[in-house]
Design an enzyme around this catalytic site. Structure first.
Site, PDB file in Angstrom:
ATOM      1  N   SER A 169       0.844  -1.193   0.000  1.00 40.70           N
ATOM      2  CA  SER A 169       0.000   0.000   0.000  1.00 40.70           C
ATOM      3  C   SER A 169       0.879   1.241   0.000  1.00 40.70           C
ATOM      4  CB  SER A 169      -0.869   0.016   1.269  1.00 40.70           C
ATOM      5  OG  SER A 169      -1.506   1.259   1.404  1.00 40.70           O
ATOM      6  N   TYR A 182      -1.409  -0.561  10.356  1.00 45.43           N
ATOM      7  CA  TYR A 182      -1.659  -1.223   9.069  1.00 45.43           C
ATOM      8  C   TYR A 182      -0.540  -0.848   8.096  1.00 45.43           C
ATOM      9  CZ  TYR A 182      -3.721  -1.325   4.331  1.00 45.43           C
ATOM     10  OH  TYR A 182      -3.942  -1.497   2.996  1.00 45.43           O
TER      11      TYR A 182
HETATM   12  P1  NAP Z   1     -11.968  -5.487  -0.666  1.00 48.02           P
HETATM   13  O1  NAP Z   1     -12.530  -4.901  -1.902  1.00 48.02           O
HETATM   14  O2  NAP Z   1     -12.658  -5.191   0.614  1.00 48.02           O
HETATM   15  O3  NAP Z   1     -11.881  -7.072  -0.889  1.00 48.02           O
HETATM   16  C1  NAP Z   1     -11.373  -7.882   0.092  1.00 48.02           C
HETATM   17  C2  NAP Z   1     -11.407  -9.330  -0.386  1.00 48.02           C
HETATM   18  O4  NAP Z   1     -10.685 -10.099   0.547  1.00 48.02           O
HETATM   19  C3  NAP Z   1     -12.801  -9.930  -0.420  1.00 48.02           C
HETATM   20  O5  NAP Z   1     -12.858 -10.825  -1.515  1.00 48.02           O
HETATM   21  C4  NAP Z   1     -12.923 -10.677   0.907  1.00 48.02           C
HETATM   22  O6  NAP Z   1     -13.882 -11.706   0.759  1.00 48.02           O
HETATM   23  C5  NAP Z   1     -11.479 -11.164   1.063  1.00 48.02           C
HETATM   24  N1  NAP Z   1     -10.963 -11.364   2.424  1.00 48.02           N
HETATM   25  C6  NAP Z   1     -11.023 -10.509   3.457  1.00 48.02           C
HETATM   26  N2  NAP Z   1     -10.369 -11.012   4.524  1.00 48.02           N
HETATM   27  C7  NAP Z   1      -9.881 -12.215   4.137  1.00 48.02           C
HETATM   28  C8  NAP Z   1      -9.129 -13.223   4.792  1.00 48.02           C
HETATM   29  N3  NAP Z   1      -8.750 -13.109   6.074  1.00 48.02           N
HETATM   30  N4  NAP Z   1      -8.784 -14.336   4.090  1.00 48.02           N
HETATM   31  C9  NAP Z   1      -9.170 -14.471   2.807  1.00 48.02           C
HETATM   32  N5  NAP Z   1      -9.892 -13.566   2.145  1.00 48.02           N
HETATM   33  C10 NAP Z   1     -10.252 -12.436   2.797  1.00 48.02           C
HETATM   34  O7  NAP Z   1     -10.425  -5.059  -0.448  1.00 48.02           O
HETATM   35  P2  NAP Z   1      -9.389  -4.349  -1.435  1.00 48.02           P
HETATM   36  O8  NAP Z   1      -9.491  -2.896  -1.257  1.00 48.02           O
HETATM   37  O9  NAP Z   1      -9.497  -4.931  -2.786  1.00 48.02           O
HETATM   38  O10 NAP Z   1      -7.999  -4.777  -0.765  1.00 48.02           O
HETATM   39  C11 NAP Z   1      -7.172  -5.774  -1.326  1.00 48.02           C
HETATM   40  C12 NAP Z   1      -5.738  -5.480  -0.971  1.00 48.02           C
HETATM   41  O11 NAP Z   1      -5.360  -4.193  -1.460  1.00 48.02           O
HETATM   42  C13 NAP Z   1      -5.404  -5.491   0.524  1.00 48.02           C
HETATM   43  O12 NAP Z   1      -4.146  -6.081   0.711  1.00 48.02           O
HETATM   44  C14 NAP Z   1      -5.325  -4.008   0.871  1.00 48.02           C
HETATM   45  O13 NAP Z   1      -4.476  -3.771   1.963  1.00 48.02           O
HETATM   46  C15 NAP Z   1      -4.709  -3.482  -0.421  1.00 48.02           C
HETATM   47  N6  NAP Z   1      -4.893  -2.058  -0.608  1.00 48.02           N
HETATM   48  C16 NAP Z   1      -6.133  -1.538  -0.804  1.00 48.02           C
HETATM   49  C17 NAP Z   1      -6.255  -0.173  -0.985  1.00 48.02           C
HETATM   50  C18 NAP Z   1      -7.582   0.483  -1.237  1.00 48.02           C
HETATM   51  O14 NAP Z   1      -7.648   1.734  -1.223  1.00 48.02           O
HETATM   52  N7  NAP Z   1      -8.655  -0.272  -1.481  1.00 48.02           N
HETATM   53  C19 NAP Z   1      -5.134   0.668  -0.940  1.00 48.02           C
HETATM   54  C20 NAP Z   1      -3.888   0.094  -0.720  1.00 48.02           C
HETATM   55  C21 NAP Z   1      -3.774  -1.268  -0.569  1.00 48.02           C
HETATM   56  P3  NAP Z   1     -14.589 -12.451   2.041  1.00 48.02           P
HETATM   57  O15 NAP Z   1     -15.300 -11.390   2.794  1.00 48.02           O
HETATM   58  O16 NAP Z   1     -15.479 -13.500   1.422  1.00 48.02           O
HETATM   59  O17 NAP Z   1     -13.450 -13.062   2.797  1.00 48.02           O
END
Ligand code: NAP
Length: 277
Positions: A169, A182
């Site tokens: 991130s 985080y």
């Molecule tokens: P998201 O849209 O909320 O999706 C999260 C996904 O992870 C869902 O499919 C969820 O499904 C699954 N999940 C959650 N906890 C889990 C666990 N313990 N084991 C397995 N699956 C799990 O999240 P996102 O924003 O795409 O984030 C993905 C990655 O990008 C993360 O590493 C986050 O730190 C990183 N990131 C995001 C952002 C941002 O702004 N969105 C910025 C920087 C980095 P279930 O509920 O079915 O488990």
């Protein structure tokens, strides 16, 4: 998007964790559209089933499994089920004659070419000095430790020329208030990328993507607030938040042979938000 994509992952097998929505789903979709057989997973069966249907609807070869990344048995099952034989259009069944036992053995197709470690949690917005030990443990466990444990299980199946991509991130470079601990776990992934790139060379490349802010469920506590959203947009040079497809494109590049001389690196995909020189 689908029309102009190449086929860089034809014949490859890719695992993407936490991939039933958001960035993980878009990465699985991108790798799949470019020809990979993708293995998607998350904690809830319903989410897995829905995501599998969506990907199949786009003609993608996909296997969906429940895998809570901090559950050791789930991680093992994820790897085992990936390397088992799956009879599909993409894969042919090889029979191998075993002269010692005078029988034909089912030869596993089993291999892994790409692993994208995408799962993360941010259970609290407290300052680091106020963060409970149980929360510190959870952050370390899900955001860092399980990535290592999954790779330990996967390592015997990783092919020559394989590729690992961690999802860090922008918060890993400058951990912001409310996301500080985080952010520190995301900083750890930058170090893990360097360390594993050295340990897994030359057969496996290890790289990392550091997304900026992307309006997903995970970031909704920030991006659904108009004034925070505007603030975040203003911090970019491109005057917009990222999309899940922006993150998928960078991940696909690092995972592909286009990046065959790139290892131990992190690409910041944050619209020019400050990260480093
Ligand atoms: P998201 O849209 O909320 O999706 C999260 C996904 O992870 C869902 O499919 C969820 O499904 C699954 N999940 C959650 N906890 C889990 C666990 N313990 N084991 C397995 N699956 C799990 O999240 P996102 O924003 O795409 O984030 C993905 C990655 O990008 C993360 O590493 C986050 O730190 C990183 N990131 C995001 C952002 C941002 O702004 N969105 C910025 C920087 C980095 P279930 O509920 O079915 O488990």
């Amino acid at each position: 998007m689908d029309k102009n994509l190449g086929k860089r992952f034809e014949g490859k097998v890719a695992i993407v964790t936490a991939s039933t929505q958001g960035i993980g789903f878009s990465i699985a979709e991108r790798l799949g559209l470019e020809g990979a057989a993708v293995v998607i997973s998350s904690r809830r069966q319903k989410n897995v089933d829905e995501a599998v249907e969506k990907l199949k609807g786009k003609g993608i070869e996909v296997l969906g499994l429940v895998c809570h990344v901090s559950n050791a048995q789930h991680r093992k099952d994820l790897i085992e089920n990936t390397v088992q034989v799956h009879l599909t259009d993409h894969f042919k069944l090889d029979l191998e004659f075993d002269p010692w036992n005078l029988l034909f053995r089912l030869q596993k197709y089993g291999k892994i070419d790409v692993i994208v470690s995408n799962a993360a949690a941010n259970p609290a917005v407290d300052g680091i000095l106020e963060t409970k030990e149980s929360v510190l443990d959870k952050l370390w466990d899900i955001n860092v430790k399980t990535s290592i444990l999954l790779l330990q299980d996967a390592a015997p199946h990783l092919q020559k020329g394989s590729s690992v991509v961690f999802i860090s991130s922008i918060a890993g470079y400058q951990p912001p208030q409310g996301l500080a601990m985080y952010g520190v776990t995301k900083t750890a992934l930058l170090g893990l990328t360097k360390a594993l790139a050295a340990e897994m060379a030359p057969n496996t490349r290890v790289n990392c993507v550091a997304p900026g802010f992307v309006p997903t469920h995970f970031a909704s506590f920030l991006t659904t607030n108009d004034s925070i959203r505007k603030d975040l947009e203003a911090k970019t040079l491109l005057n917009r938040l990222g999309t899940t497809q922006d993150m998928a494109a960078a991940t696909a590049y690092l995972a592909s042979d286009d990046a065959s001389y790139v290892t131990g690196e992190t690409i910041v995909v944050a619209g020019g938000m400050p990260s480093r020189l």
